[in-house]
Design an enzyme around this catalytic site. Sequence first.
Site, PDB file in Angstrom:
ATOM      1  N   SER A  22      60.432   6.592  63.647  1.00  0.00           N
ATOM      2  CA  SER A  22      59.094   6.518  64.255  1.00  0.00           C
ATOM      3  C   SER A  22      58.036   7.119  63.334  1.00  0.00           C
ATOM      4  CB  SER A  22      59.089   7.254  65.605  1.00  0.00           C
ATOM      5  OG  SER A  22      59.583   8.566  65.453  1.00  0.00           O
ATOM      6  N   ASN A 109      63.283  16.776  71.681  1.00  0.00           N
ATOM      7  CA  ASN A 109      62.802  16.249  72.967  1.00  0.00           C
ATOM      8  C   ASN A 109      61.632  17.057  73.520  1.00  0.00           C
ATOM      9  OD1 ASN A 109      64.972  14.630  72.528  1.00  0.00           O
ATOM     10  ND2 ASN A 109      66.185  15.333  74.273  1.00  0.00           N
ATOM     11  N   THR A 154      24.254 -12.516  92.071  1.00  0.00           N
ATOM     12  CA  THR A 154      25.580 -12.381  92.684  1.00  0.00           C
ATOM     13  C   THR A 154      26.206 -13.760  92.540  1.00  0.00           C
ATOM     14  OG1 THR A 154      24.863 -13.046  94.887  1.00  0.00           O
ATOM     15  CG2 THR A 154      24.762 -10.689  94.404  1.00  0.00           C
ATOM     16  N   HIS A 155      27.505 -13.817  92.353  1.00  0.00           N
ATOM     17  CA  HIS A 155      28.201 -15.088  92.082  1.00  0.00           C
ATOM     18  C   HIS A 155      27.595 -15.798  90.869  1.00  0.00           C
ATOM     19  CE1 HIS A 155      29.884 -14.816  96.249  1.00  0.00           C
ATOM     20  NE2 HIS A 155      28.689 -14.296  96.479  1.00  0.00           N
ATOM     21  N   SER A 276      28.017 -18.532  61.492  1.00  0.00           N
ATOM     22  CA  SER A 276      29.105 -19.502  61.457  1.00  0.00           C
ATOM     23  C   SER A 276      29.269 -19.994  60.030  1.00  0.00           C
ATOM     24  CB  SER A 276      28.779 -20.671  62.387  1.00  0.00           C
ATOM     25  OG  SER A 276      29.467 -21.835  61.974  1.00  0.00           O
ATOM     26  N   ASN A 284      26.012 -15.466  66.414  1.00  0.00           N
ATOM     27  CA  ASN A 284      27.055 -15.266  67.426  1.00  0.00           C
ATOM     28  C   ASN A 284      27.221 -13.807  67.832  1.00  0.00           C
ATOM     29  OD1 ASN A 284      27.739 -18.009  67.424  1.00  0.00           O
ATOM     30  ND2 ASN A 284      29.142 -17.739  65.701  1.00  0.00           N
ATOM     31  N   GLU A 289      32.008 -10.213  72.148  1.00  0.00           N
ATOM     32  CA  GLU A 289      33.188 -11.005  72.537  1.00  0.00           C
ATOM     33  C   GLU A 289      34.463 -10.211  72.265  1.00  0.00           C
ATOM     34  OE1 GLU A 289      32.582 -15.454  71.416  1.00  0.00           O
ATOM     35  OE2 GLU A 289      31.316 -14.245  70.123  1.00  0.00           O
ATOM     36  N   GLN A 321      60.234   6.845  72.885  1.00  0.00           N
ATOM     37  CA  GLN A 321      59.580   6.826  71.571  1.00  0.00           C
ATOM     38  C   GLN A 321      58.462   5.769  71.538  1.00  0.00           C
ATOM     39  OE1 GLN A 321      61.726   7.717  67.787  1.00  0.00           O
ATOM     40  NE2 GLN A 321      61.513   5.531  67.423  1.00  0.00           N
ATOM     41  N   LYS A 324      53.945   6.356  72.075  1.00  0.00           N
ATOM     42  CA  LYS A 324      52.799   6.768  71.252  1.00  0.00           C
ATOM     43  C   LYS A 324      51.938   5.602  70.752  1.00  0.00           C
ATOM     44  CE  LYS A 324      55.981   9.329  69.341  1.00  0.00           C
ATOM     45  NZ  LYS A 324      56.795   9.575  70.542  1.00  0.00           N
TER      46      LYS A 324
HETATM   47  N1  ARG Z   1      61.009  10.332  67.382  1.00  0.00           N
HETATM   48  C1  ARG Z   1      61.412  10.701  68.685  1.00  0.00           C
HETATM   49  C2  ARG Z   1      60.368  10.266  69.726  1.00  0.00           C
HETATM   50  O1  ARG Z   1      59.294   9.973  69.364  1.00  0.00           O
HETATM   51  C3  ARG Z   1      61.622  12.192  68.767  1.00  0.00           C
HETATM   52  C4  ARG Z   1      62.605  12.635  69.782  1.00  0.00           C
HETATM   53  C5  ARG Z   1      63.960  12.204  69.399  1.00  0.00           C
HETATM   54  N2  ARG Z   1      64.957  12.784  70.231  1.00  0.00           N
HETATM   55  C6  ARG Z   1      66.176  12.317  70.236  1.00  0.00           C
HETATM   56  N3  ARG Z   1      67.022  12.910  71.014  1.00  0.00           N
HETATM   57  N4  ARG Z   1      66.541  11.273  69.552  1.00  0.00           N
HETATM   58  O2  ARG Z   1      60.643  10.199  70.898  1.00  0.00           O
END
Ligand code: ARG
Length: 470
Positions: A22, A109, A154-155, A276, A284, A289, A321, A324
């Site tokens: 990640s 975690n 309205t509408h 354009s 535009n 948009e 994971q 994010k």
């Molecule tokens: N990269 C992981 C996440 O964003 C971190 C936690 C990973 N924990 C694990 N037990 N594999 O969630």
Amino acid sequence: MSLWDGRFRENLDGNAFVLNASIAFDKRLAQQDVKGSIAWAAALARAGVLTKDESKRIISGLEAVGLEFKKGLFALSASDEDIHTAVERRLGELIGSLSGKLHTGRSRNDQVATDFRLWMMESQPELIGAIKGLQATLVMLAEDNLSTLMPGYTHLQRAQPVTLAHWFLSHFWALQRDRERLADLHQRVAIMPLGCGALAGTGFPIDRQALAKELGFEAPAPNSMDAISDRDFAAEFLFCTAMIGVHLSKLAENIVLFTTAEFGFFELSDAYSTGSSLMPQKKNPDLFELARGKAGTLIGLLAGAVATLKGLPSTYDKDLQEDKVPVFQAFDTLTTIMPVLARALETMTINDERMLAAIDPGMMATDLADYLVRKGIPFREAHNLVGNAVRVAAEKDLSLKDLPLDAYRLLLTGESNSEKEWQAEDVFEADLYQIFDPIKSIETKNAIGGTSPQSVKKQIKRAKSILKGE
Ligand code: ARG
């Protein structure tokens, strides 16, 4: 080398590593990871797990890592799976094997959930500030257009005249609710997972109250199993951003419509419109948009995140994971769009005459009914009478304003006056034609929340004090 080498004979397959990693997106949490780790090292020392000296060396190593990130000097290694492993790996390179003591009693975690919450706490002001910036623009435009008239719809059918100020402010209040929602979210974001370990809690005597305070959290999470997997704050945040998207899309759609040749109420400045490649005459409203289109994306981010959370077994699952990416994307989208929209609104030209010309006498039909009400006719009857007038005028190809007084009076000889309750001459008097002045119409809407300039002035005052108060 990975974090779990002790248990395995083989390295993770290359493609599997990519899937599992990640770092590509969670490197954004670098400063929060360093900050959380510094606080953790200090907490371990207070708990007697690290000596004062060990904790000091770890902390200054972490500070050096943080600085490398800040200066853009941090070199990612191919083995860095996520931001937590990257920071720990670099700490080891800087201070040696002592770095291995930092992860005592902690898990990625509780670490990742803590980092993510810290990031949100620290980033909220930027998003809230962007909303506020757009709100300030709307208030400024309202002040400039206190008595500029426009047709209200309205509408999407012509309904009643309003002031342009009132219309600008209608978007202010929607954004105000968005800002309040984000601010309210803080109390649920600022709960600290750190010290919950992998799921069961930490095995060392960590003072979590003190740790929470040090990191700027309101309180430590009360249940380790819940804390590890609670991503409600991310889902709530995504609801807030989706709702902002919906509000911006309404504003944007109005601008797109009102800048067409057919409406011609506004014209965008060159700096905030596009051309354009084929049709030389085109101007535009791409930016609006896009604002409208991004609402769809923002709603999708919310739907995706909530779907990821559904049915997960208790505590940490790797699915989490996925939390994010949508949050970062929603944040970036909105902090990019809102300042652009604000500037585009500030620099557009407002065509007062076109808006005024679009207010036809029919839009004062309700005012005519109100006129009859003031003569003692029940509103339902009045509504019916004016409806008849609209029909008669249309049959004669006239506007309500050009319908002669006689024709109005004739309406009362019909069945709506079967008991001859009302004298046509008393009900329809020559002053009725004043009704068709749109300024008169808006001036009657004087109760709180109405479109009269007097009432809108009060609205502006309130809006300004809200903007100032925070
Ligand atoms: N990269 C992981 C996440 O964003 C971190 C936690 C990973 N924990 C694990 N037990 N594999 O969630």
